[in-house]
Design a protein around this motif. Structure first.
Motif, short mmCIF file in Angstrom:
data_model
loop_
_atom_site.label_atom_id
_atom_site.label_comp_id
_atom_site.label_asym_id
_atom_site.label_seq_id
_atom_site.Cartn_x
_atom_site.Cartn_y
_atom_site.Cartn_z
N VAL A 1 1.02 -0.88 0.27
CA VAL A 1 -0.11 0.66 -0.28
C VAL A 1 0.79 1.47 0.08
O VAL A 1 0.32 2.06 -0.59
CB VAL A 1 -0.80 0.32 0.86
CG1 VAL A 1 -1.42 1.21 1.28
CG2 VAL A 1 -2.22 -1.50 0.95
N VAL A 2 2.22 1.13 0.64
CA VAL A 2 3.23 2.30 0.99
C VAL A 2 3.37 2.73 -0.19
O VAL A 2 3.84 3.38 -0.60
CB VAL A 2 3.47 2.51 1.89
CG1 VAL A 2 4.42 3.49 2.38
CG2 VAL A 2 3.13 1.58 3.26
N ALA A 3 4.25 1.77 -0.97
CA ALA A 3 5.00 1.91 -2.51
C ALA A 3 4.28 2.44 -3.26
O ALA A 3 4.88 3.71 -3.79
CB ALA A 3 5.47 0.86 -2.86
N PRO A 4 3.57 2.44 -3.68
CA PRO A 4 2.63 3.57 -4.18
C PRO A 4 2.69 4.72 -3.89
O PRO A 4 2.87 5.59 -4.89
CB PRO A 4 1.44 2.71 -4.96
CG PRO A 4 1.00 1.31 -4.49
CD PRO A 4 2.55 0.92 -3.11
N LEU A 5 2.12 4.92 -2.83
CA LEU A 5 1.57 6.51 -2.41
C LEU A 5 2.87 7.18 -2.28
O LEU A 5 3.03 8.09 -3.18
CB LEU A 5 1.09 6.19 -0.90
CG LEU A 5 -0.81 5.87 -1.24
CD1 LEU A 5 -0.30 5.11 0.22
CD2 LEU A 5 -1.05 7.01 -1.55
N VAL A 6 3.83 6.75 -2.35
CA VAL A 6 5.33 7.04 -1.80
C VAL A 6 6.14 7.47 -3.58
O VAL A 6 5.88 8.40 -3.49
CB VAL A 6 6.13 5.87 -0.81
CG1 VAL A 6 7.31 6.96 -1.66
CG2 VAL A 6 6.01 6.44 0.48
N ALA A 7 5.56 6.92 -4.62
CA ALA A 7 6.37 6.82 -6.10
C ALA A 7 5.26 7.88 -6.51
O ALA A 7 6.16 9.26 -6.82
CB ALA A 7 6.18 5.36 -6.84
N LEU A 8 4.14 8.33 -6.06
CA LEU A 8 3.10 9.12 -6.40
C LEU A 8 3.62 10.53 -5.90
O LEU A 8 3.67 11.69 -6.74
CB LEU A 8 1.44 8.80 -5.89
CG LEU A 8 0.74 9.86 -7.18
CD1 LEU A 8 0.16 10.27 -7.90
CD2 LEU A 8 -0.98 9.45 -5.85
#
Length: 192
Positions: free
Chosen positions: A145-152
């Motif tokens: 969940v965290v990784a896509p948000l961080v990338a965004l």
């Protein structure tokens, strides 16, 4: 059930009783704490997602941008932003933007929409914590969940070295949570 009893049940009381009270008295969905926190956010902050979603359903036409973002209700976020684009920049009663809340509760598509509507990826919360949306994104959630948000957020130019009030950085949070992929994303954008 009184409004104060409902607020207590939404946090640490009997969740089943709270749901039954909501069915019996849908007006309870509009309850808020004395300092103005809506009961839907209060329930979310206390890990009562199912109850928060039921409260949101009961109030679907009157949700704030903050509640809609925290609940991941992208359609409501879209409608609210369509009516008033500046809502992407507003700050909630507890000092967070809708982007902070979407990131904290793991709602990638809501965060993406808010960024498209010019939400500030470096907004600092107006409270003692002094968090950015990136801090909210790396808060304790599964790395998937965290990784896509961080990338965004990083692609939207979020500062990978932002420090919250106690000097804690997103990189430290990623390391503390054992999120190697997130750590790699942060380091690629200059986190130290």
């Amino acid at each position: 059930m009184t409004e104060s009893e409902f607020l207590a049940a939404a946090t640490k009381g009997d969740e089943t009783a709270a749901r039954e009270a909501l069915i019996a008295n849908p007006a309870l969905a509009s309850a808020s704490t004395p300092d103005g926190m809506p009961v839907s956010l209060l329930a979310l902050y206390h890990g009562r997602k199912a109850l928060a979603e039921r409260i949101g359903e009961a109030r679907c036409e009157t949700l704030s941008i903050f509640e809609a973002a925290a609940l991941g209700r992208i359609r409501d976020v879209s409608v609210l932003l369509h009516l008033h684009r500046d809502r992407a920049l507003e700050v909630s009663h507890d000092g967070f933007t809708a982007l902070h809340l979407a990131a904290f509760f793991g709602h990638h598509y809501c965060a993406k929409l808010l960024l498209e509507e010019h939400a500030d990826p470096n907004a600092v919360s107006e409270n003692a914590m002094r968090l950015t949306p990136l801090h909210s994104a790396v808060a304790d959630k599964p790395e998937s969940v965290v990784a896509p948000l961080v990338a965004l957020l990083l692609n939207a130019k979020a500062n990978p070295n932002a420090m919250q009030a106690d000097g804690f950085t997103p990189l430290k949070a990623a390391q503390q949570n054992g999120h190697a992929q997130v750590e790699k994303l942060l380091r690629a954008k200059g986190a130290v």
